[in-house]
Design a protein around this motif. Structure first.
Motif: not given
Ligand SMILES: NC(=O)c1ccc[n+]([C@@H]2O[C@H](COP(=O)([O-])OP(=O)(O)OC[C@H]3O[C@@H](n4cnc5c(N)ncnc54)[C@H](OP(=O)(O)O)[C@@H]3O)[C@@H](O)[C@H]2O)c1
Length: 295
Positions: A74-81, A85-91, A96-98, A144-148
């Motif tokens: 995971t790559a949860i951002p330090r600053d959510f806002a 911030a969420w780009q790496e985690n989304t990828r 990554g899961t693929l 947050v939710a769509a990539p999950v």
């Protein structure tokens, strides 16, 4: 068993890896950064990231003799806002899961344990949220939710007769090294603002208890199952005032500025308790610093 753990150098890995070693498992950890050196002796280390261009091919070969893959990357951002911030985690969740799914299929790895998050549930108010609840489709929480949802869909698409996959949806982690430390610091400094009302539910789990759930599934695969892994939910105001009391601080003043995700998540982990025999042994309060080597 030969366990191949992806991204197990972080908060969860600190508890998970010693637990696996103590269970007599052979452990390989793959991660991209510098924390591989912090792993205990006896762990095989692979420096690679799921988004590296050569990883898809490399991973297939690395999984050659693995009995189970545990994907905790995971790559949860330090600053959510923060912007992007969420780009790496989304990828990581989407692409990554693929990469993981294609590699386990190609390598013939018999089992996959995929970490997910209860954070992707919609606001349930006072309603209990079990595993049948649809993940949030509200546009304001899509980042947050769509990539999950995409991550879980990738895992669910694997045929269970070839890969015995299980998804563990973890509640917010508490315990040493988690966001709970930051909350305690803010409470001590008096810089934390309480949510208005604070009646929303927050669901948490001690990271050591979550690690125990992962090991339970590694040792007893549950093909095609999804489990919430959470301690008893609390109303946010109760949690924050309890945490403040623990450090002898006053509860945060009520204000419109919310320190936590104000979406109400009253997460049920009945299925994990009944079907896995899992139980949150450590609780959610910072009563002591646990030694990961001894949990
Ligand atoms: N934190 C929570 O409250 C929480 C709650 C529920 C579920 N979870 C889930 O639990 C799992 C572990 O979370 P955590 O709190 O332990 O996270 P963490 O402390 O942030 O650790 C993240 C791990 O992912 C690795 N990683 C980062 N980028 C990667 C990439 N491109 N390829 C492969 N690995 C990569 C990191 O490696 P480096 O050390 O090399 O950077 C590290 O090992 C995640 O799946 C998370 O969604 C977390």
């Amino acid at each position: 068993m030969r366990v191949f753990a992806i991204g197990a150098t972080g908060v969860l890995g600190r508890y998970l890896i010693p637990l696996l070693l103590r269970g007599g498992h052979e452990v390989t950890v793959m991660s991209p950064g510098g924390r591989l050196d912090t792993l205990p002796d006896g762990v095989r280390r692979v420096r690679a990231g799921l988004l590296d261009p050569d990883t898809p091919e490399r991973l297939r070969a690395l999984l050659d003799d693995a009995d189970v893959v545990v994907n905790t990357a995971t790559a949860i951002p330090r600053d959510f806002a923060a912007r992007g911030a969420w780009q790496e985690n989304t990828r990581l969740r989407r692409e990554g899961t693929l990469v993981v799914a294609e590699a386990v299929l190609a390598a013939g790895t018999p089992a996959l344990v995929q970490m997910s998050v209860t954070m992707a549930y919609p606001d349930g108010g006072d309603r209990w949220l079990d595993e049948d609840e649809e993940l949030d489709t509200c546009p304001t929480r899509a980042v947050v939710a769509a990539p999950v949802a995409a991550m879980e869909a990738t895992v669910r698409a694997l045929p269970t007769d070839r890969v015995a996959w299980t998804i563990l949806r973890g509640a917010r982690f508490v315990g040493p090294g988690t966001g709970q430390d930051q909350l305690r610091r803010q409470l001590r400094e008096g810089t934390l603002r309480g949510p208005c009302g604070g009646r929303e539910f927050v669901s948490m789990v001690h990271v050591a208890d979550f690690a125990a759930a992962v090991v339970a599934v590694v040792e007893n695969p549950r093909p095609g199952a999804v489990f919430n892994i959470a301690d008893e939910p609390l109303r946010i105001a109760h949690y924050l005032s309890g945490l403040a009391a623990f450090d002898g601080c006053p509860p945060p003043p009520a204000t419109a500025e919310a320190p936590l995700d104000v979406v109400s998540h009253r997460v049920s982990s009945t299925a994990a308790r009944v079907e896995l025999g899992w139980w949150p042994a450590h609780g959610i309060w910072p009563l002591r610093d646990l030694d990961p080597e001894k949990t």
